[in-house]
Design an enzyme around this catalytic site. Structure first.
Site, PDB file in Angstrom:
ATOM      1  N   HIS A 101       0.834  -1.208   0.000  1.00 40.52           N
ATOM      2  CA  HIS A 101       0.000   0.000   0.000  1.00 40.52           C
ATOM      3  C   HIS A 101       0.871   1.262   0.000  1.00 40.52           C
ATOM      4  CE1 HIS A 101      -3.497   2.516   1.346  1.00 40.52           C
ATOM      5  NE2 HIS A 101      -2.512   3.219   1.877  1.00 40.52           N
ATOM      6  N   GLU A 102       1.865   1.306   0.867  1.00 37.33           N
ATOM      7  CA  GLU A 102       2.701   2.513   0.988  1.00 37.33           C
ATOM      8  C   GLU A 102       3.520   2.760  -0.279  1.00 37.33           C
ATOM      9  OE1 GLU A 102       2.430   4.754   3.182  1.00 37.33           O
ATOM     10  OE2 GLU A 102       0.939   3.577   4.248  1.00 37.33           O
ATOM     11  N   HIS A 134       1.632   4.344  -3.120  1.00 39.59           N
ATOM     12  CA  HIS A 134       1.516   5.806  -3.085  1.00 39.59           C
ATOM     13  C   HIS A 134       2.683   6.438  -3.861  1.00 39.59           C
ATOM     14  CE1 HIS A 134      -1.922   6.490  -0.521  1.00 39.59           C
ATOM     15  NE2 HIS A 134      -1.410   5.864   0.527  1.00 39.59           N
ATOM     16  N   GLU A 160      -6.197   6.830  -1.578  1.00 34.87           N
ATOM     17  CA  GLU A 160      -6.119   5.719  -0.624  1.00 34.87           C
ATOM     18  C   GLU A 160      -6.657   4.429  -1.239  1.00 34.87           C
ATOM     19  OE1 GLU A 160      -4.547   5.403   2.031  1.00 34.87           O
ATOM     20  OE2 GLU A 160      -4.001   7.501   2.115  1.00 34.87           O
TER      21      GLU A 160
HETATM   22 ZN    ZN Z   1      -2.285   5.276   2.280  1.00 36.43          ZN
END
Ligand code: ZN
Length: 275
Positions: free
Chosen positions: A149-150, A153, A207
């Site tokens: 997830h990170e 980004h 997100e």
């Molecule tokens: Zn995030």
């Protein structure tokens, strides 16, 4: 003080006494830097983006913030032991997958001893994990969910998009060009966008996109994507307590998150079966 090379320092010192020349020069540098907006498709979700900051500029912004974070936490950096080994092991696999989308980025992960349940990836591939999140990730696949997830980004250039939306691209480019000529207020807003530890204000759609890309990344890295569901359910349970994990306050949760991940699961499982 921002990180500057010695050449820049010399120029900077020269320019400090000549503010008007400094502004003209900075404007010229920025003009050159901003000639081309680059268009890219986000990985996995294939959304067309128009971002002005180049990969190299994003890496420089991220590296400056990373160096600052490590300086501030020098005594808390974990450099050996079981947790260190786990973070390095999982990050290496996730980074190898993300590199296919962003071959220029230089990936690096640092584990910092902090009770806060948090992790973040700066523009350009520098990752910071706090030990406080490891009880929640529980295992390698849980940690791969967070890192996927990170890292998403970063590969989807979400910070550059935020900078652009707030009309701070010129300020960012000036800082990269040597830190000449910016107003304190703009500088504060820019560092707030970079100041991930203090709650990076990603949008809800960013997100969700990071959830989707991250799920595919973990599957491509050989982690069972069903473990992502287990992780987010653990996070949801933990957030019902008195103090929700910081990771969730930075990453606003909603009741649809698990449902959306369930929707992407067949795609993720196809990728997983190919590993
Ligand atoms: Zn995030």
């Amino acid at each position: 003080m921002l990180f500057m090379s010695s050449a820049f320092k010399t120029v900077f010192t020269f320019l400090v006494g000549r503010p008007l020349l400094a502004i003209v020069l900075a404007a010229a540098v920025v003009g050159v830097l901003l000639l081309g907006t680059h268009r890219q498709d986000t990985p996995v979700t294939h959304r067309t983006q128009h971002v002005k900051l180049t990969d190299a500029q994003q890496m420089q912004l991220g590296s400056q913030e990373y160096a600052k974070t490590l300086r501030e936490n020098r005594a808390r950096i974990v450099a050996s032991g079981r947790q260190y080994a786990e973070v390095q092991r999982v990050a290496r696999r996730i980074d190898a997958v993300a590199s296919r989308d962003k071959p220029n980025f230089v990936w690096k992960v640092t584990l910092i001893r902090k009770r806060e349940a948090n992790a973040f990836c700066l523009p350009g591939g520098k990752i910071v994990v706090y030990t406080g999140i490891l009880p929640l990730t529980e295992n390698d696949a849980g940690l791969a969910t967070v890192l996927g997830h990170e890292v998403a980004h970063a590969t989807a250039e979400h910070v550059a998009e935020r900078i652009e939306r707030q009309h701070l691209t010129e300020v960012a480019a000036m800082i990269i060009a040597g830190g000449v000529a910016f107003t304190p207020a703009q500088f504060v807003r820019l560092t707030a966008l970079l100041g991930v530890g203090a709650g990076l204000p990603f949008s809800r759609s960013q997100e969700s996109e990071a959830d989707h890309i991250g799920l595919i990344y973990m599957a491509r890295a050989g982690y069972d994507p069903r473990q992502a569901l287990a992780f987010w359910k653990r996070m949801a349970r933990a957030s019902r307590g008195q103090e929700p994990p910081e990771f969730l306050s930075d990453h606003p949760s909603d009741t649809h998150r698990v449902e959306r991940i369930q929707g992407w699961l067949p795609q993720a499982q196809r990728e997983y079966s190919r590993t």
